[in-house]
Enzyme design. Structure first.
Site, short mmCIF file in Angstrom:
data_model
loop_
_atom_site.label_atom_id
_atom_site.label_comp_id
_atom_site.label_asym_id
_atom_site.label_seq_id
_atom_site.Cartn_x
_atom_site.Cartn_y
_atom_site.Cartn_z
N TYR A 27 -2.26 5.54 -4.29
CA TYR A 27 -3.29 6.56 -4.04
C TYR A 27 -2.86 7.83 -4.77
O TYR A 27 -1.66 8.16 -4.80
CB TYR A 27 -3.40 6.87 -2.54
CG TYR A 27 -4.20 5.85 -1.77
CD1 TYR A 27 -5.51 5.54 -2.13
CD2 TYR A 27 -3.66 5.20 -0.67
CE1 TYR A 27 -6.25 4.61 -1.42
CE2 TYR A 27 -4.39 4.26 0.05
CZ TYR A 27 -5.69 3.98 -0.34
OH TYR A 27 -6.43 3.05 0.36
N THR A 39 -6.03 2.54 -6.71
CA THR A 39 -7.27 2.49 -5.93
C THR A 39 -8.16 3.67 -6.31
O THR A 39 -7.72 4.82 -6.30
CB THR A 39 -6.95 2.51 -4.42
OG1 THR A 39 -6.22 1.32 -4.12
CG2 THR A 39 -8.22 2.52 -3.59
N HIS A 54 -13.62 -1.88 -0.79
CA HIS A 54 -12.57 -1.52 0.16
C HIS A 54 -12.79 -2.22 1.52
O HIS A 54 -12.62 -1.62 2.58
CB HIS A 54 -12.52 0.00 0.34
CG HIS A 54 -11.14 0.54 0.57
ND1 HIS A 54 -10.41 1.15 -0.41
CD2 HIS A 54 -10.34 0.54 1.65
CE1 HIS A 54 -9.24 1.53 0.07
NE2 HIS A 54 -9.17 1.16 1.33
N SER A 76 0.83 -1.21 0.00
CA SER A 76 0.00 0.00 0.00
C SER A 76 0.86 1.26 0.00
O SER A 76 1.93 1.29 0.62
CB SER A 76 -0.87 -0.01 1.26
OG SER A 76 -1.48 1.25 1.46
N LYS A 124 -8.68 -0.80 -8.88
CA LYS A 124 -9.31 -1.42 -7.71
C LYS A 124 -10.39 -0.52 -7.12
O LYS A 124 -10.16 0.69 -6.94
CB LYS A 124 -8.22 -1.67 -6.65
CG LYS A 124 -8.73 -2.26 -5.34
CD LYS A 124 -7.57 -2.64 -4.45
CE LYS A 124 -8.04 -3.15 -3.12
NZ LYS A 124 -8.57 -2.09 -2.25
C1 HOC Z 1 -4.45 8.44 5.50
C2 HOC Z 1 -5.55 7.55 5.46
O1 HOC Z 1 -6.57 1.53 2.47
C3 HOC Z 1 -7.56 1.78 4.61
C4 HOC Z 1 -6.35 1.83 3.78
C5 HOC Z 1 -5.54 3.05 3.90
C6 HOC Z 1 -6.26 4.33 3.97
C7 HOC Z 1 -5.36 5.35 4.55
C8 HOC Z 1 -5.68 6.73 4.24
O2 HOC Z 1 -7.47 1.98 5.82
O3 HOC Z 1 -8.64 1.50 4.13
#
Ligand code: HOC
Length: 378
Positions: free
Chosen positions: A130, A156, A276, A107, A252
């Site tokens: 992201y 994502t 998600h 991630s 995704k």
């Molecule tokens: C800064 C917050 O995909 C989740 C992950 C990460 C999201 C983090 C964003 O917790 O669903």
């Protein structure tokens, strides 16, 4: 450990070993958690056909995902803050996946960085992106993933604003945790966790250094996301990201047929039918309940994957029957990681493999790639 037979057993152990704030972070869904629950519950409504007196010798779970050979069609999903479930969590999970022969997805919001993971693996892993407002930073992340020889970019699409997870707000989630009296008391009861953390320098988000200002607690995580993530992300952006990346691209967060049709037009290699993990739009349909409609609509144009609610090898097989070429597990491997580090991730994968293999045989099939709609009782 002979007492661990299921993913639920790993979850129980993780609950005891991981500080509450991080166990809850992995385990939570948005708002009422109705979508989070539906993801799991809807799998139970699907029934297999039991078949007998067919040759069940020489079974194989091998398949491919985006053209990559996989020991079974189950990738490790991108999960934020994985290195808070266990010290160096992303590095350990990536090694476990590599040894097992399935893809690992790192991630953007990981604790260990792209470079950390690359330094302990030999085979390429996948990187999840992201899209921040700062496009130079996004380009740089893409270039770092290329330099690390990642073999797929997983973009994502369903988190440009953070779904509210009540447990995280109540727990005052932060990475690393703030040293309040309550946290000190909670962490003191988990010696394996804090000794691991004491022995690593990787305790906060190492991919987004330079953009991490304000990433401290969940209120700021939410406002940080609002400030940093691009709310205008559109289908047009997929084109420049695809061009800059130049490799395999997976989109995704598709849960609607119309979006799936748009995604197929981008020339991406695969979509992931996903909500998600029930962490974003509470009240959305479960992933498994949307899979067939989406796979029927675009399965001849683009490879279809799914995630959300998989807790057993049987769930994986049901997803394959309904049109997925590949699946992802998030929480199951996080429970394994929190329970026993790398060994726990391997154990989660072994549990799923065994359940898939036995189920395949009892369905009267030899090859996982032969599982189709005809194998389900409709
Ligand atoms: C800064 C917050 O995909 C989740 C992950 C990460 C999201 C983090 C964003 O917790 O669903």
């Amino acid at each position: 450990m002979s007492s661990i037979l299921t993913i639920a057993d790993l979850k129980d152990l993780a609950r005891r070993r991981v500080p509450k704030m991080f166990f809850d972070y992995a385990d939570s869904g948005a708002w009422t958690e109705s979508t989070y629950r539906a993801n799991e519950e809807d799998f139970q409504k699907i029934k297999f056909r039991q078949r007998v007196l067919v040759d069940m010798s020489n079974r194989s779970l091998e398949s491919t995902m985006i053209g990559e050979k996989v020991a079974m069609p189950v990738a490790l999903a991108p999960t934020g803050l994985t290195g808070m479930q266990h010290a160096d969590g992303e590095m350990l999970a990536a090694q476990a996946a590599e040894e097992f022969g399935v893809p690992f997805t790192l991630s953007t919001m990981s604790i260990c960085s792209i470079e950390d993971v690359a330094s302990v693996t030999k085979k390429p892993f996948w990187f999840q992106l992201y899209v921040l407002r700062d496009k130079d930073f996004v380009l740089n992340l893409i270039d770092r993933a290329k330099a690390a020889k990642c073999s797929a970019l997983v973009l994502t699409l369903d988190l440009q604003i953070l779904g509210q997870r009540h447990k995280d707000v109540r727990n005052g989630l932060s990475a690393p945790p703030k040293m309040t009296l309550a946290n000190i008391a909670d962490i003191a009861m988990r010696p394996r966790w804090w000794m691991g953390m004491a022995g690593t320098k990787r305790r906060t988000f190492r991919n987004i250094v330079g953009h991490a200002k304000g990433v401290g607690d969940v209120a700021s995580l939410a406002s940080w996301t609002t400030e940093q993530f691009d709310p205008q992300l559109s289908w047009k952006d997929v084109a420049w990201i695809k061009e800059r990346w130049g490799g395999k691209l997976i989109l995704k967060g598709i849960l609607d047929k119309e979006d799936a049709l748009m995604a197929a037009k981008t020339g991406a290699d695969a979509i992931v039918v996903s909500n998600h993990g029930g962490r974003q739009l509470d009240g959305a349909s479960s992933s498994i309940s949307m899979l067939e409609e989406i796979a029927d609509a675009v399965g001849d144009q683009i490879e279809v994957h799914m995630d959300g609610g998989i807790r057993s090898g049987q769930d994986v097989l049901k997803a394959l029957c309904l049109g997925a070429k590949g699946t992802y597990i998030g929480r199951p491997f996080l429970y394994g990681l929190g329970a026993m580090g790398k060994e726990g991730v391997t154990m989660a994968l072994e549990i799923i493999r065994k359940e898939m293999d036995i189920t395949l045989a009892l369905c009267g099939k030899r090859l996982v790639t032969d599982m189709g709609k005809d194998q389900l009782r409709r």
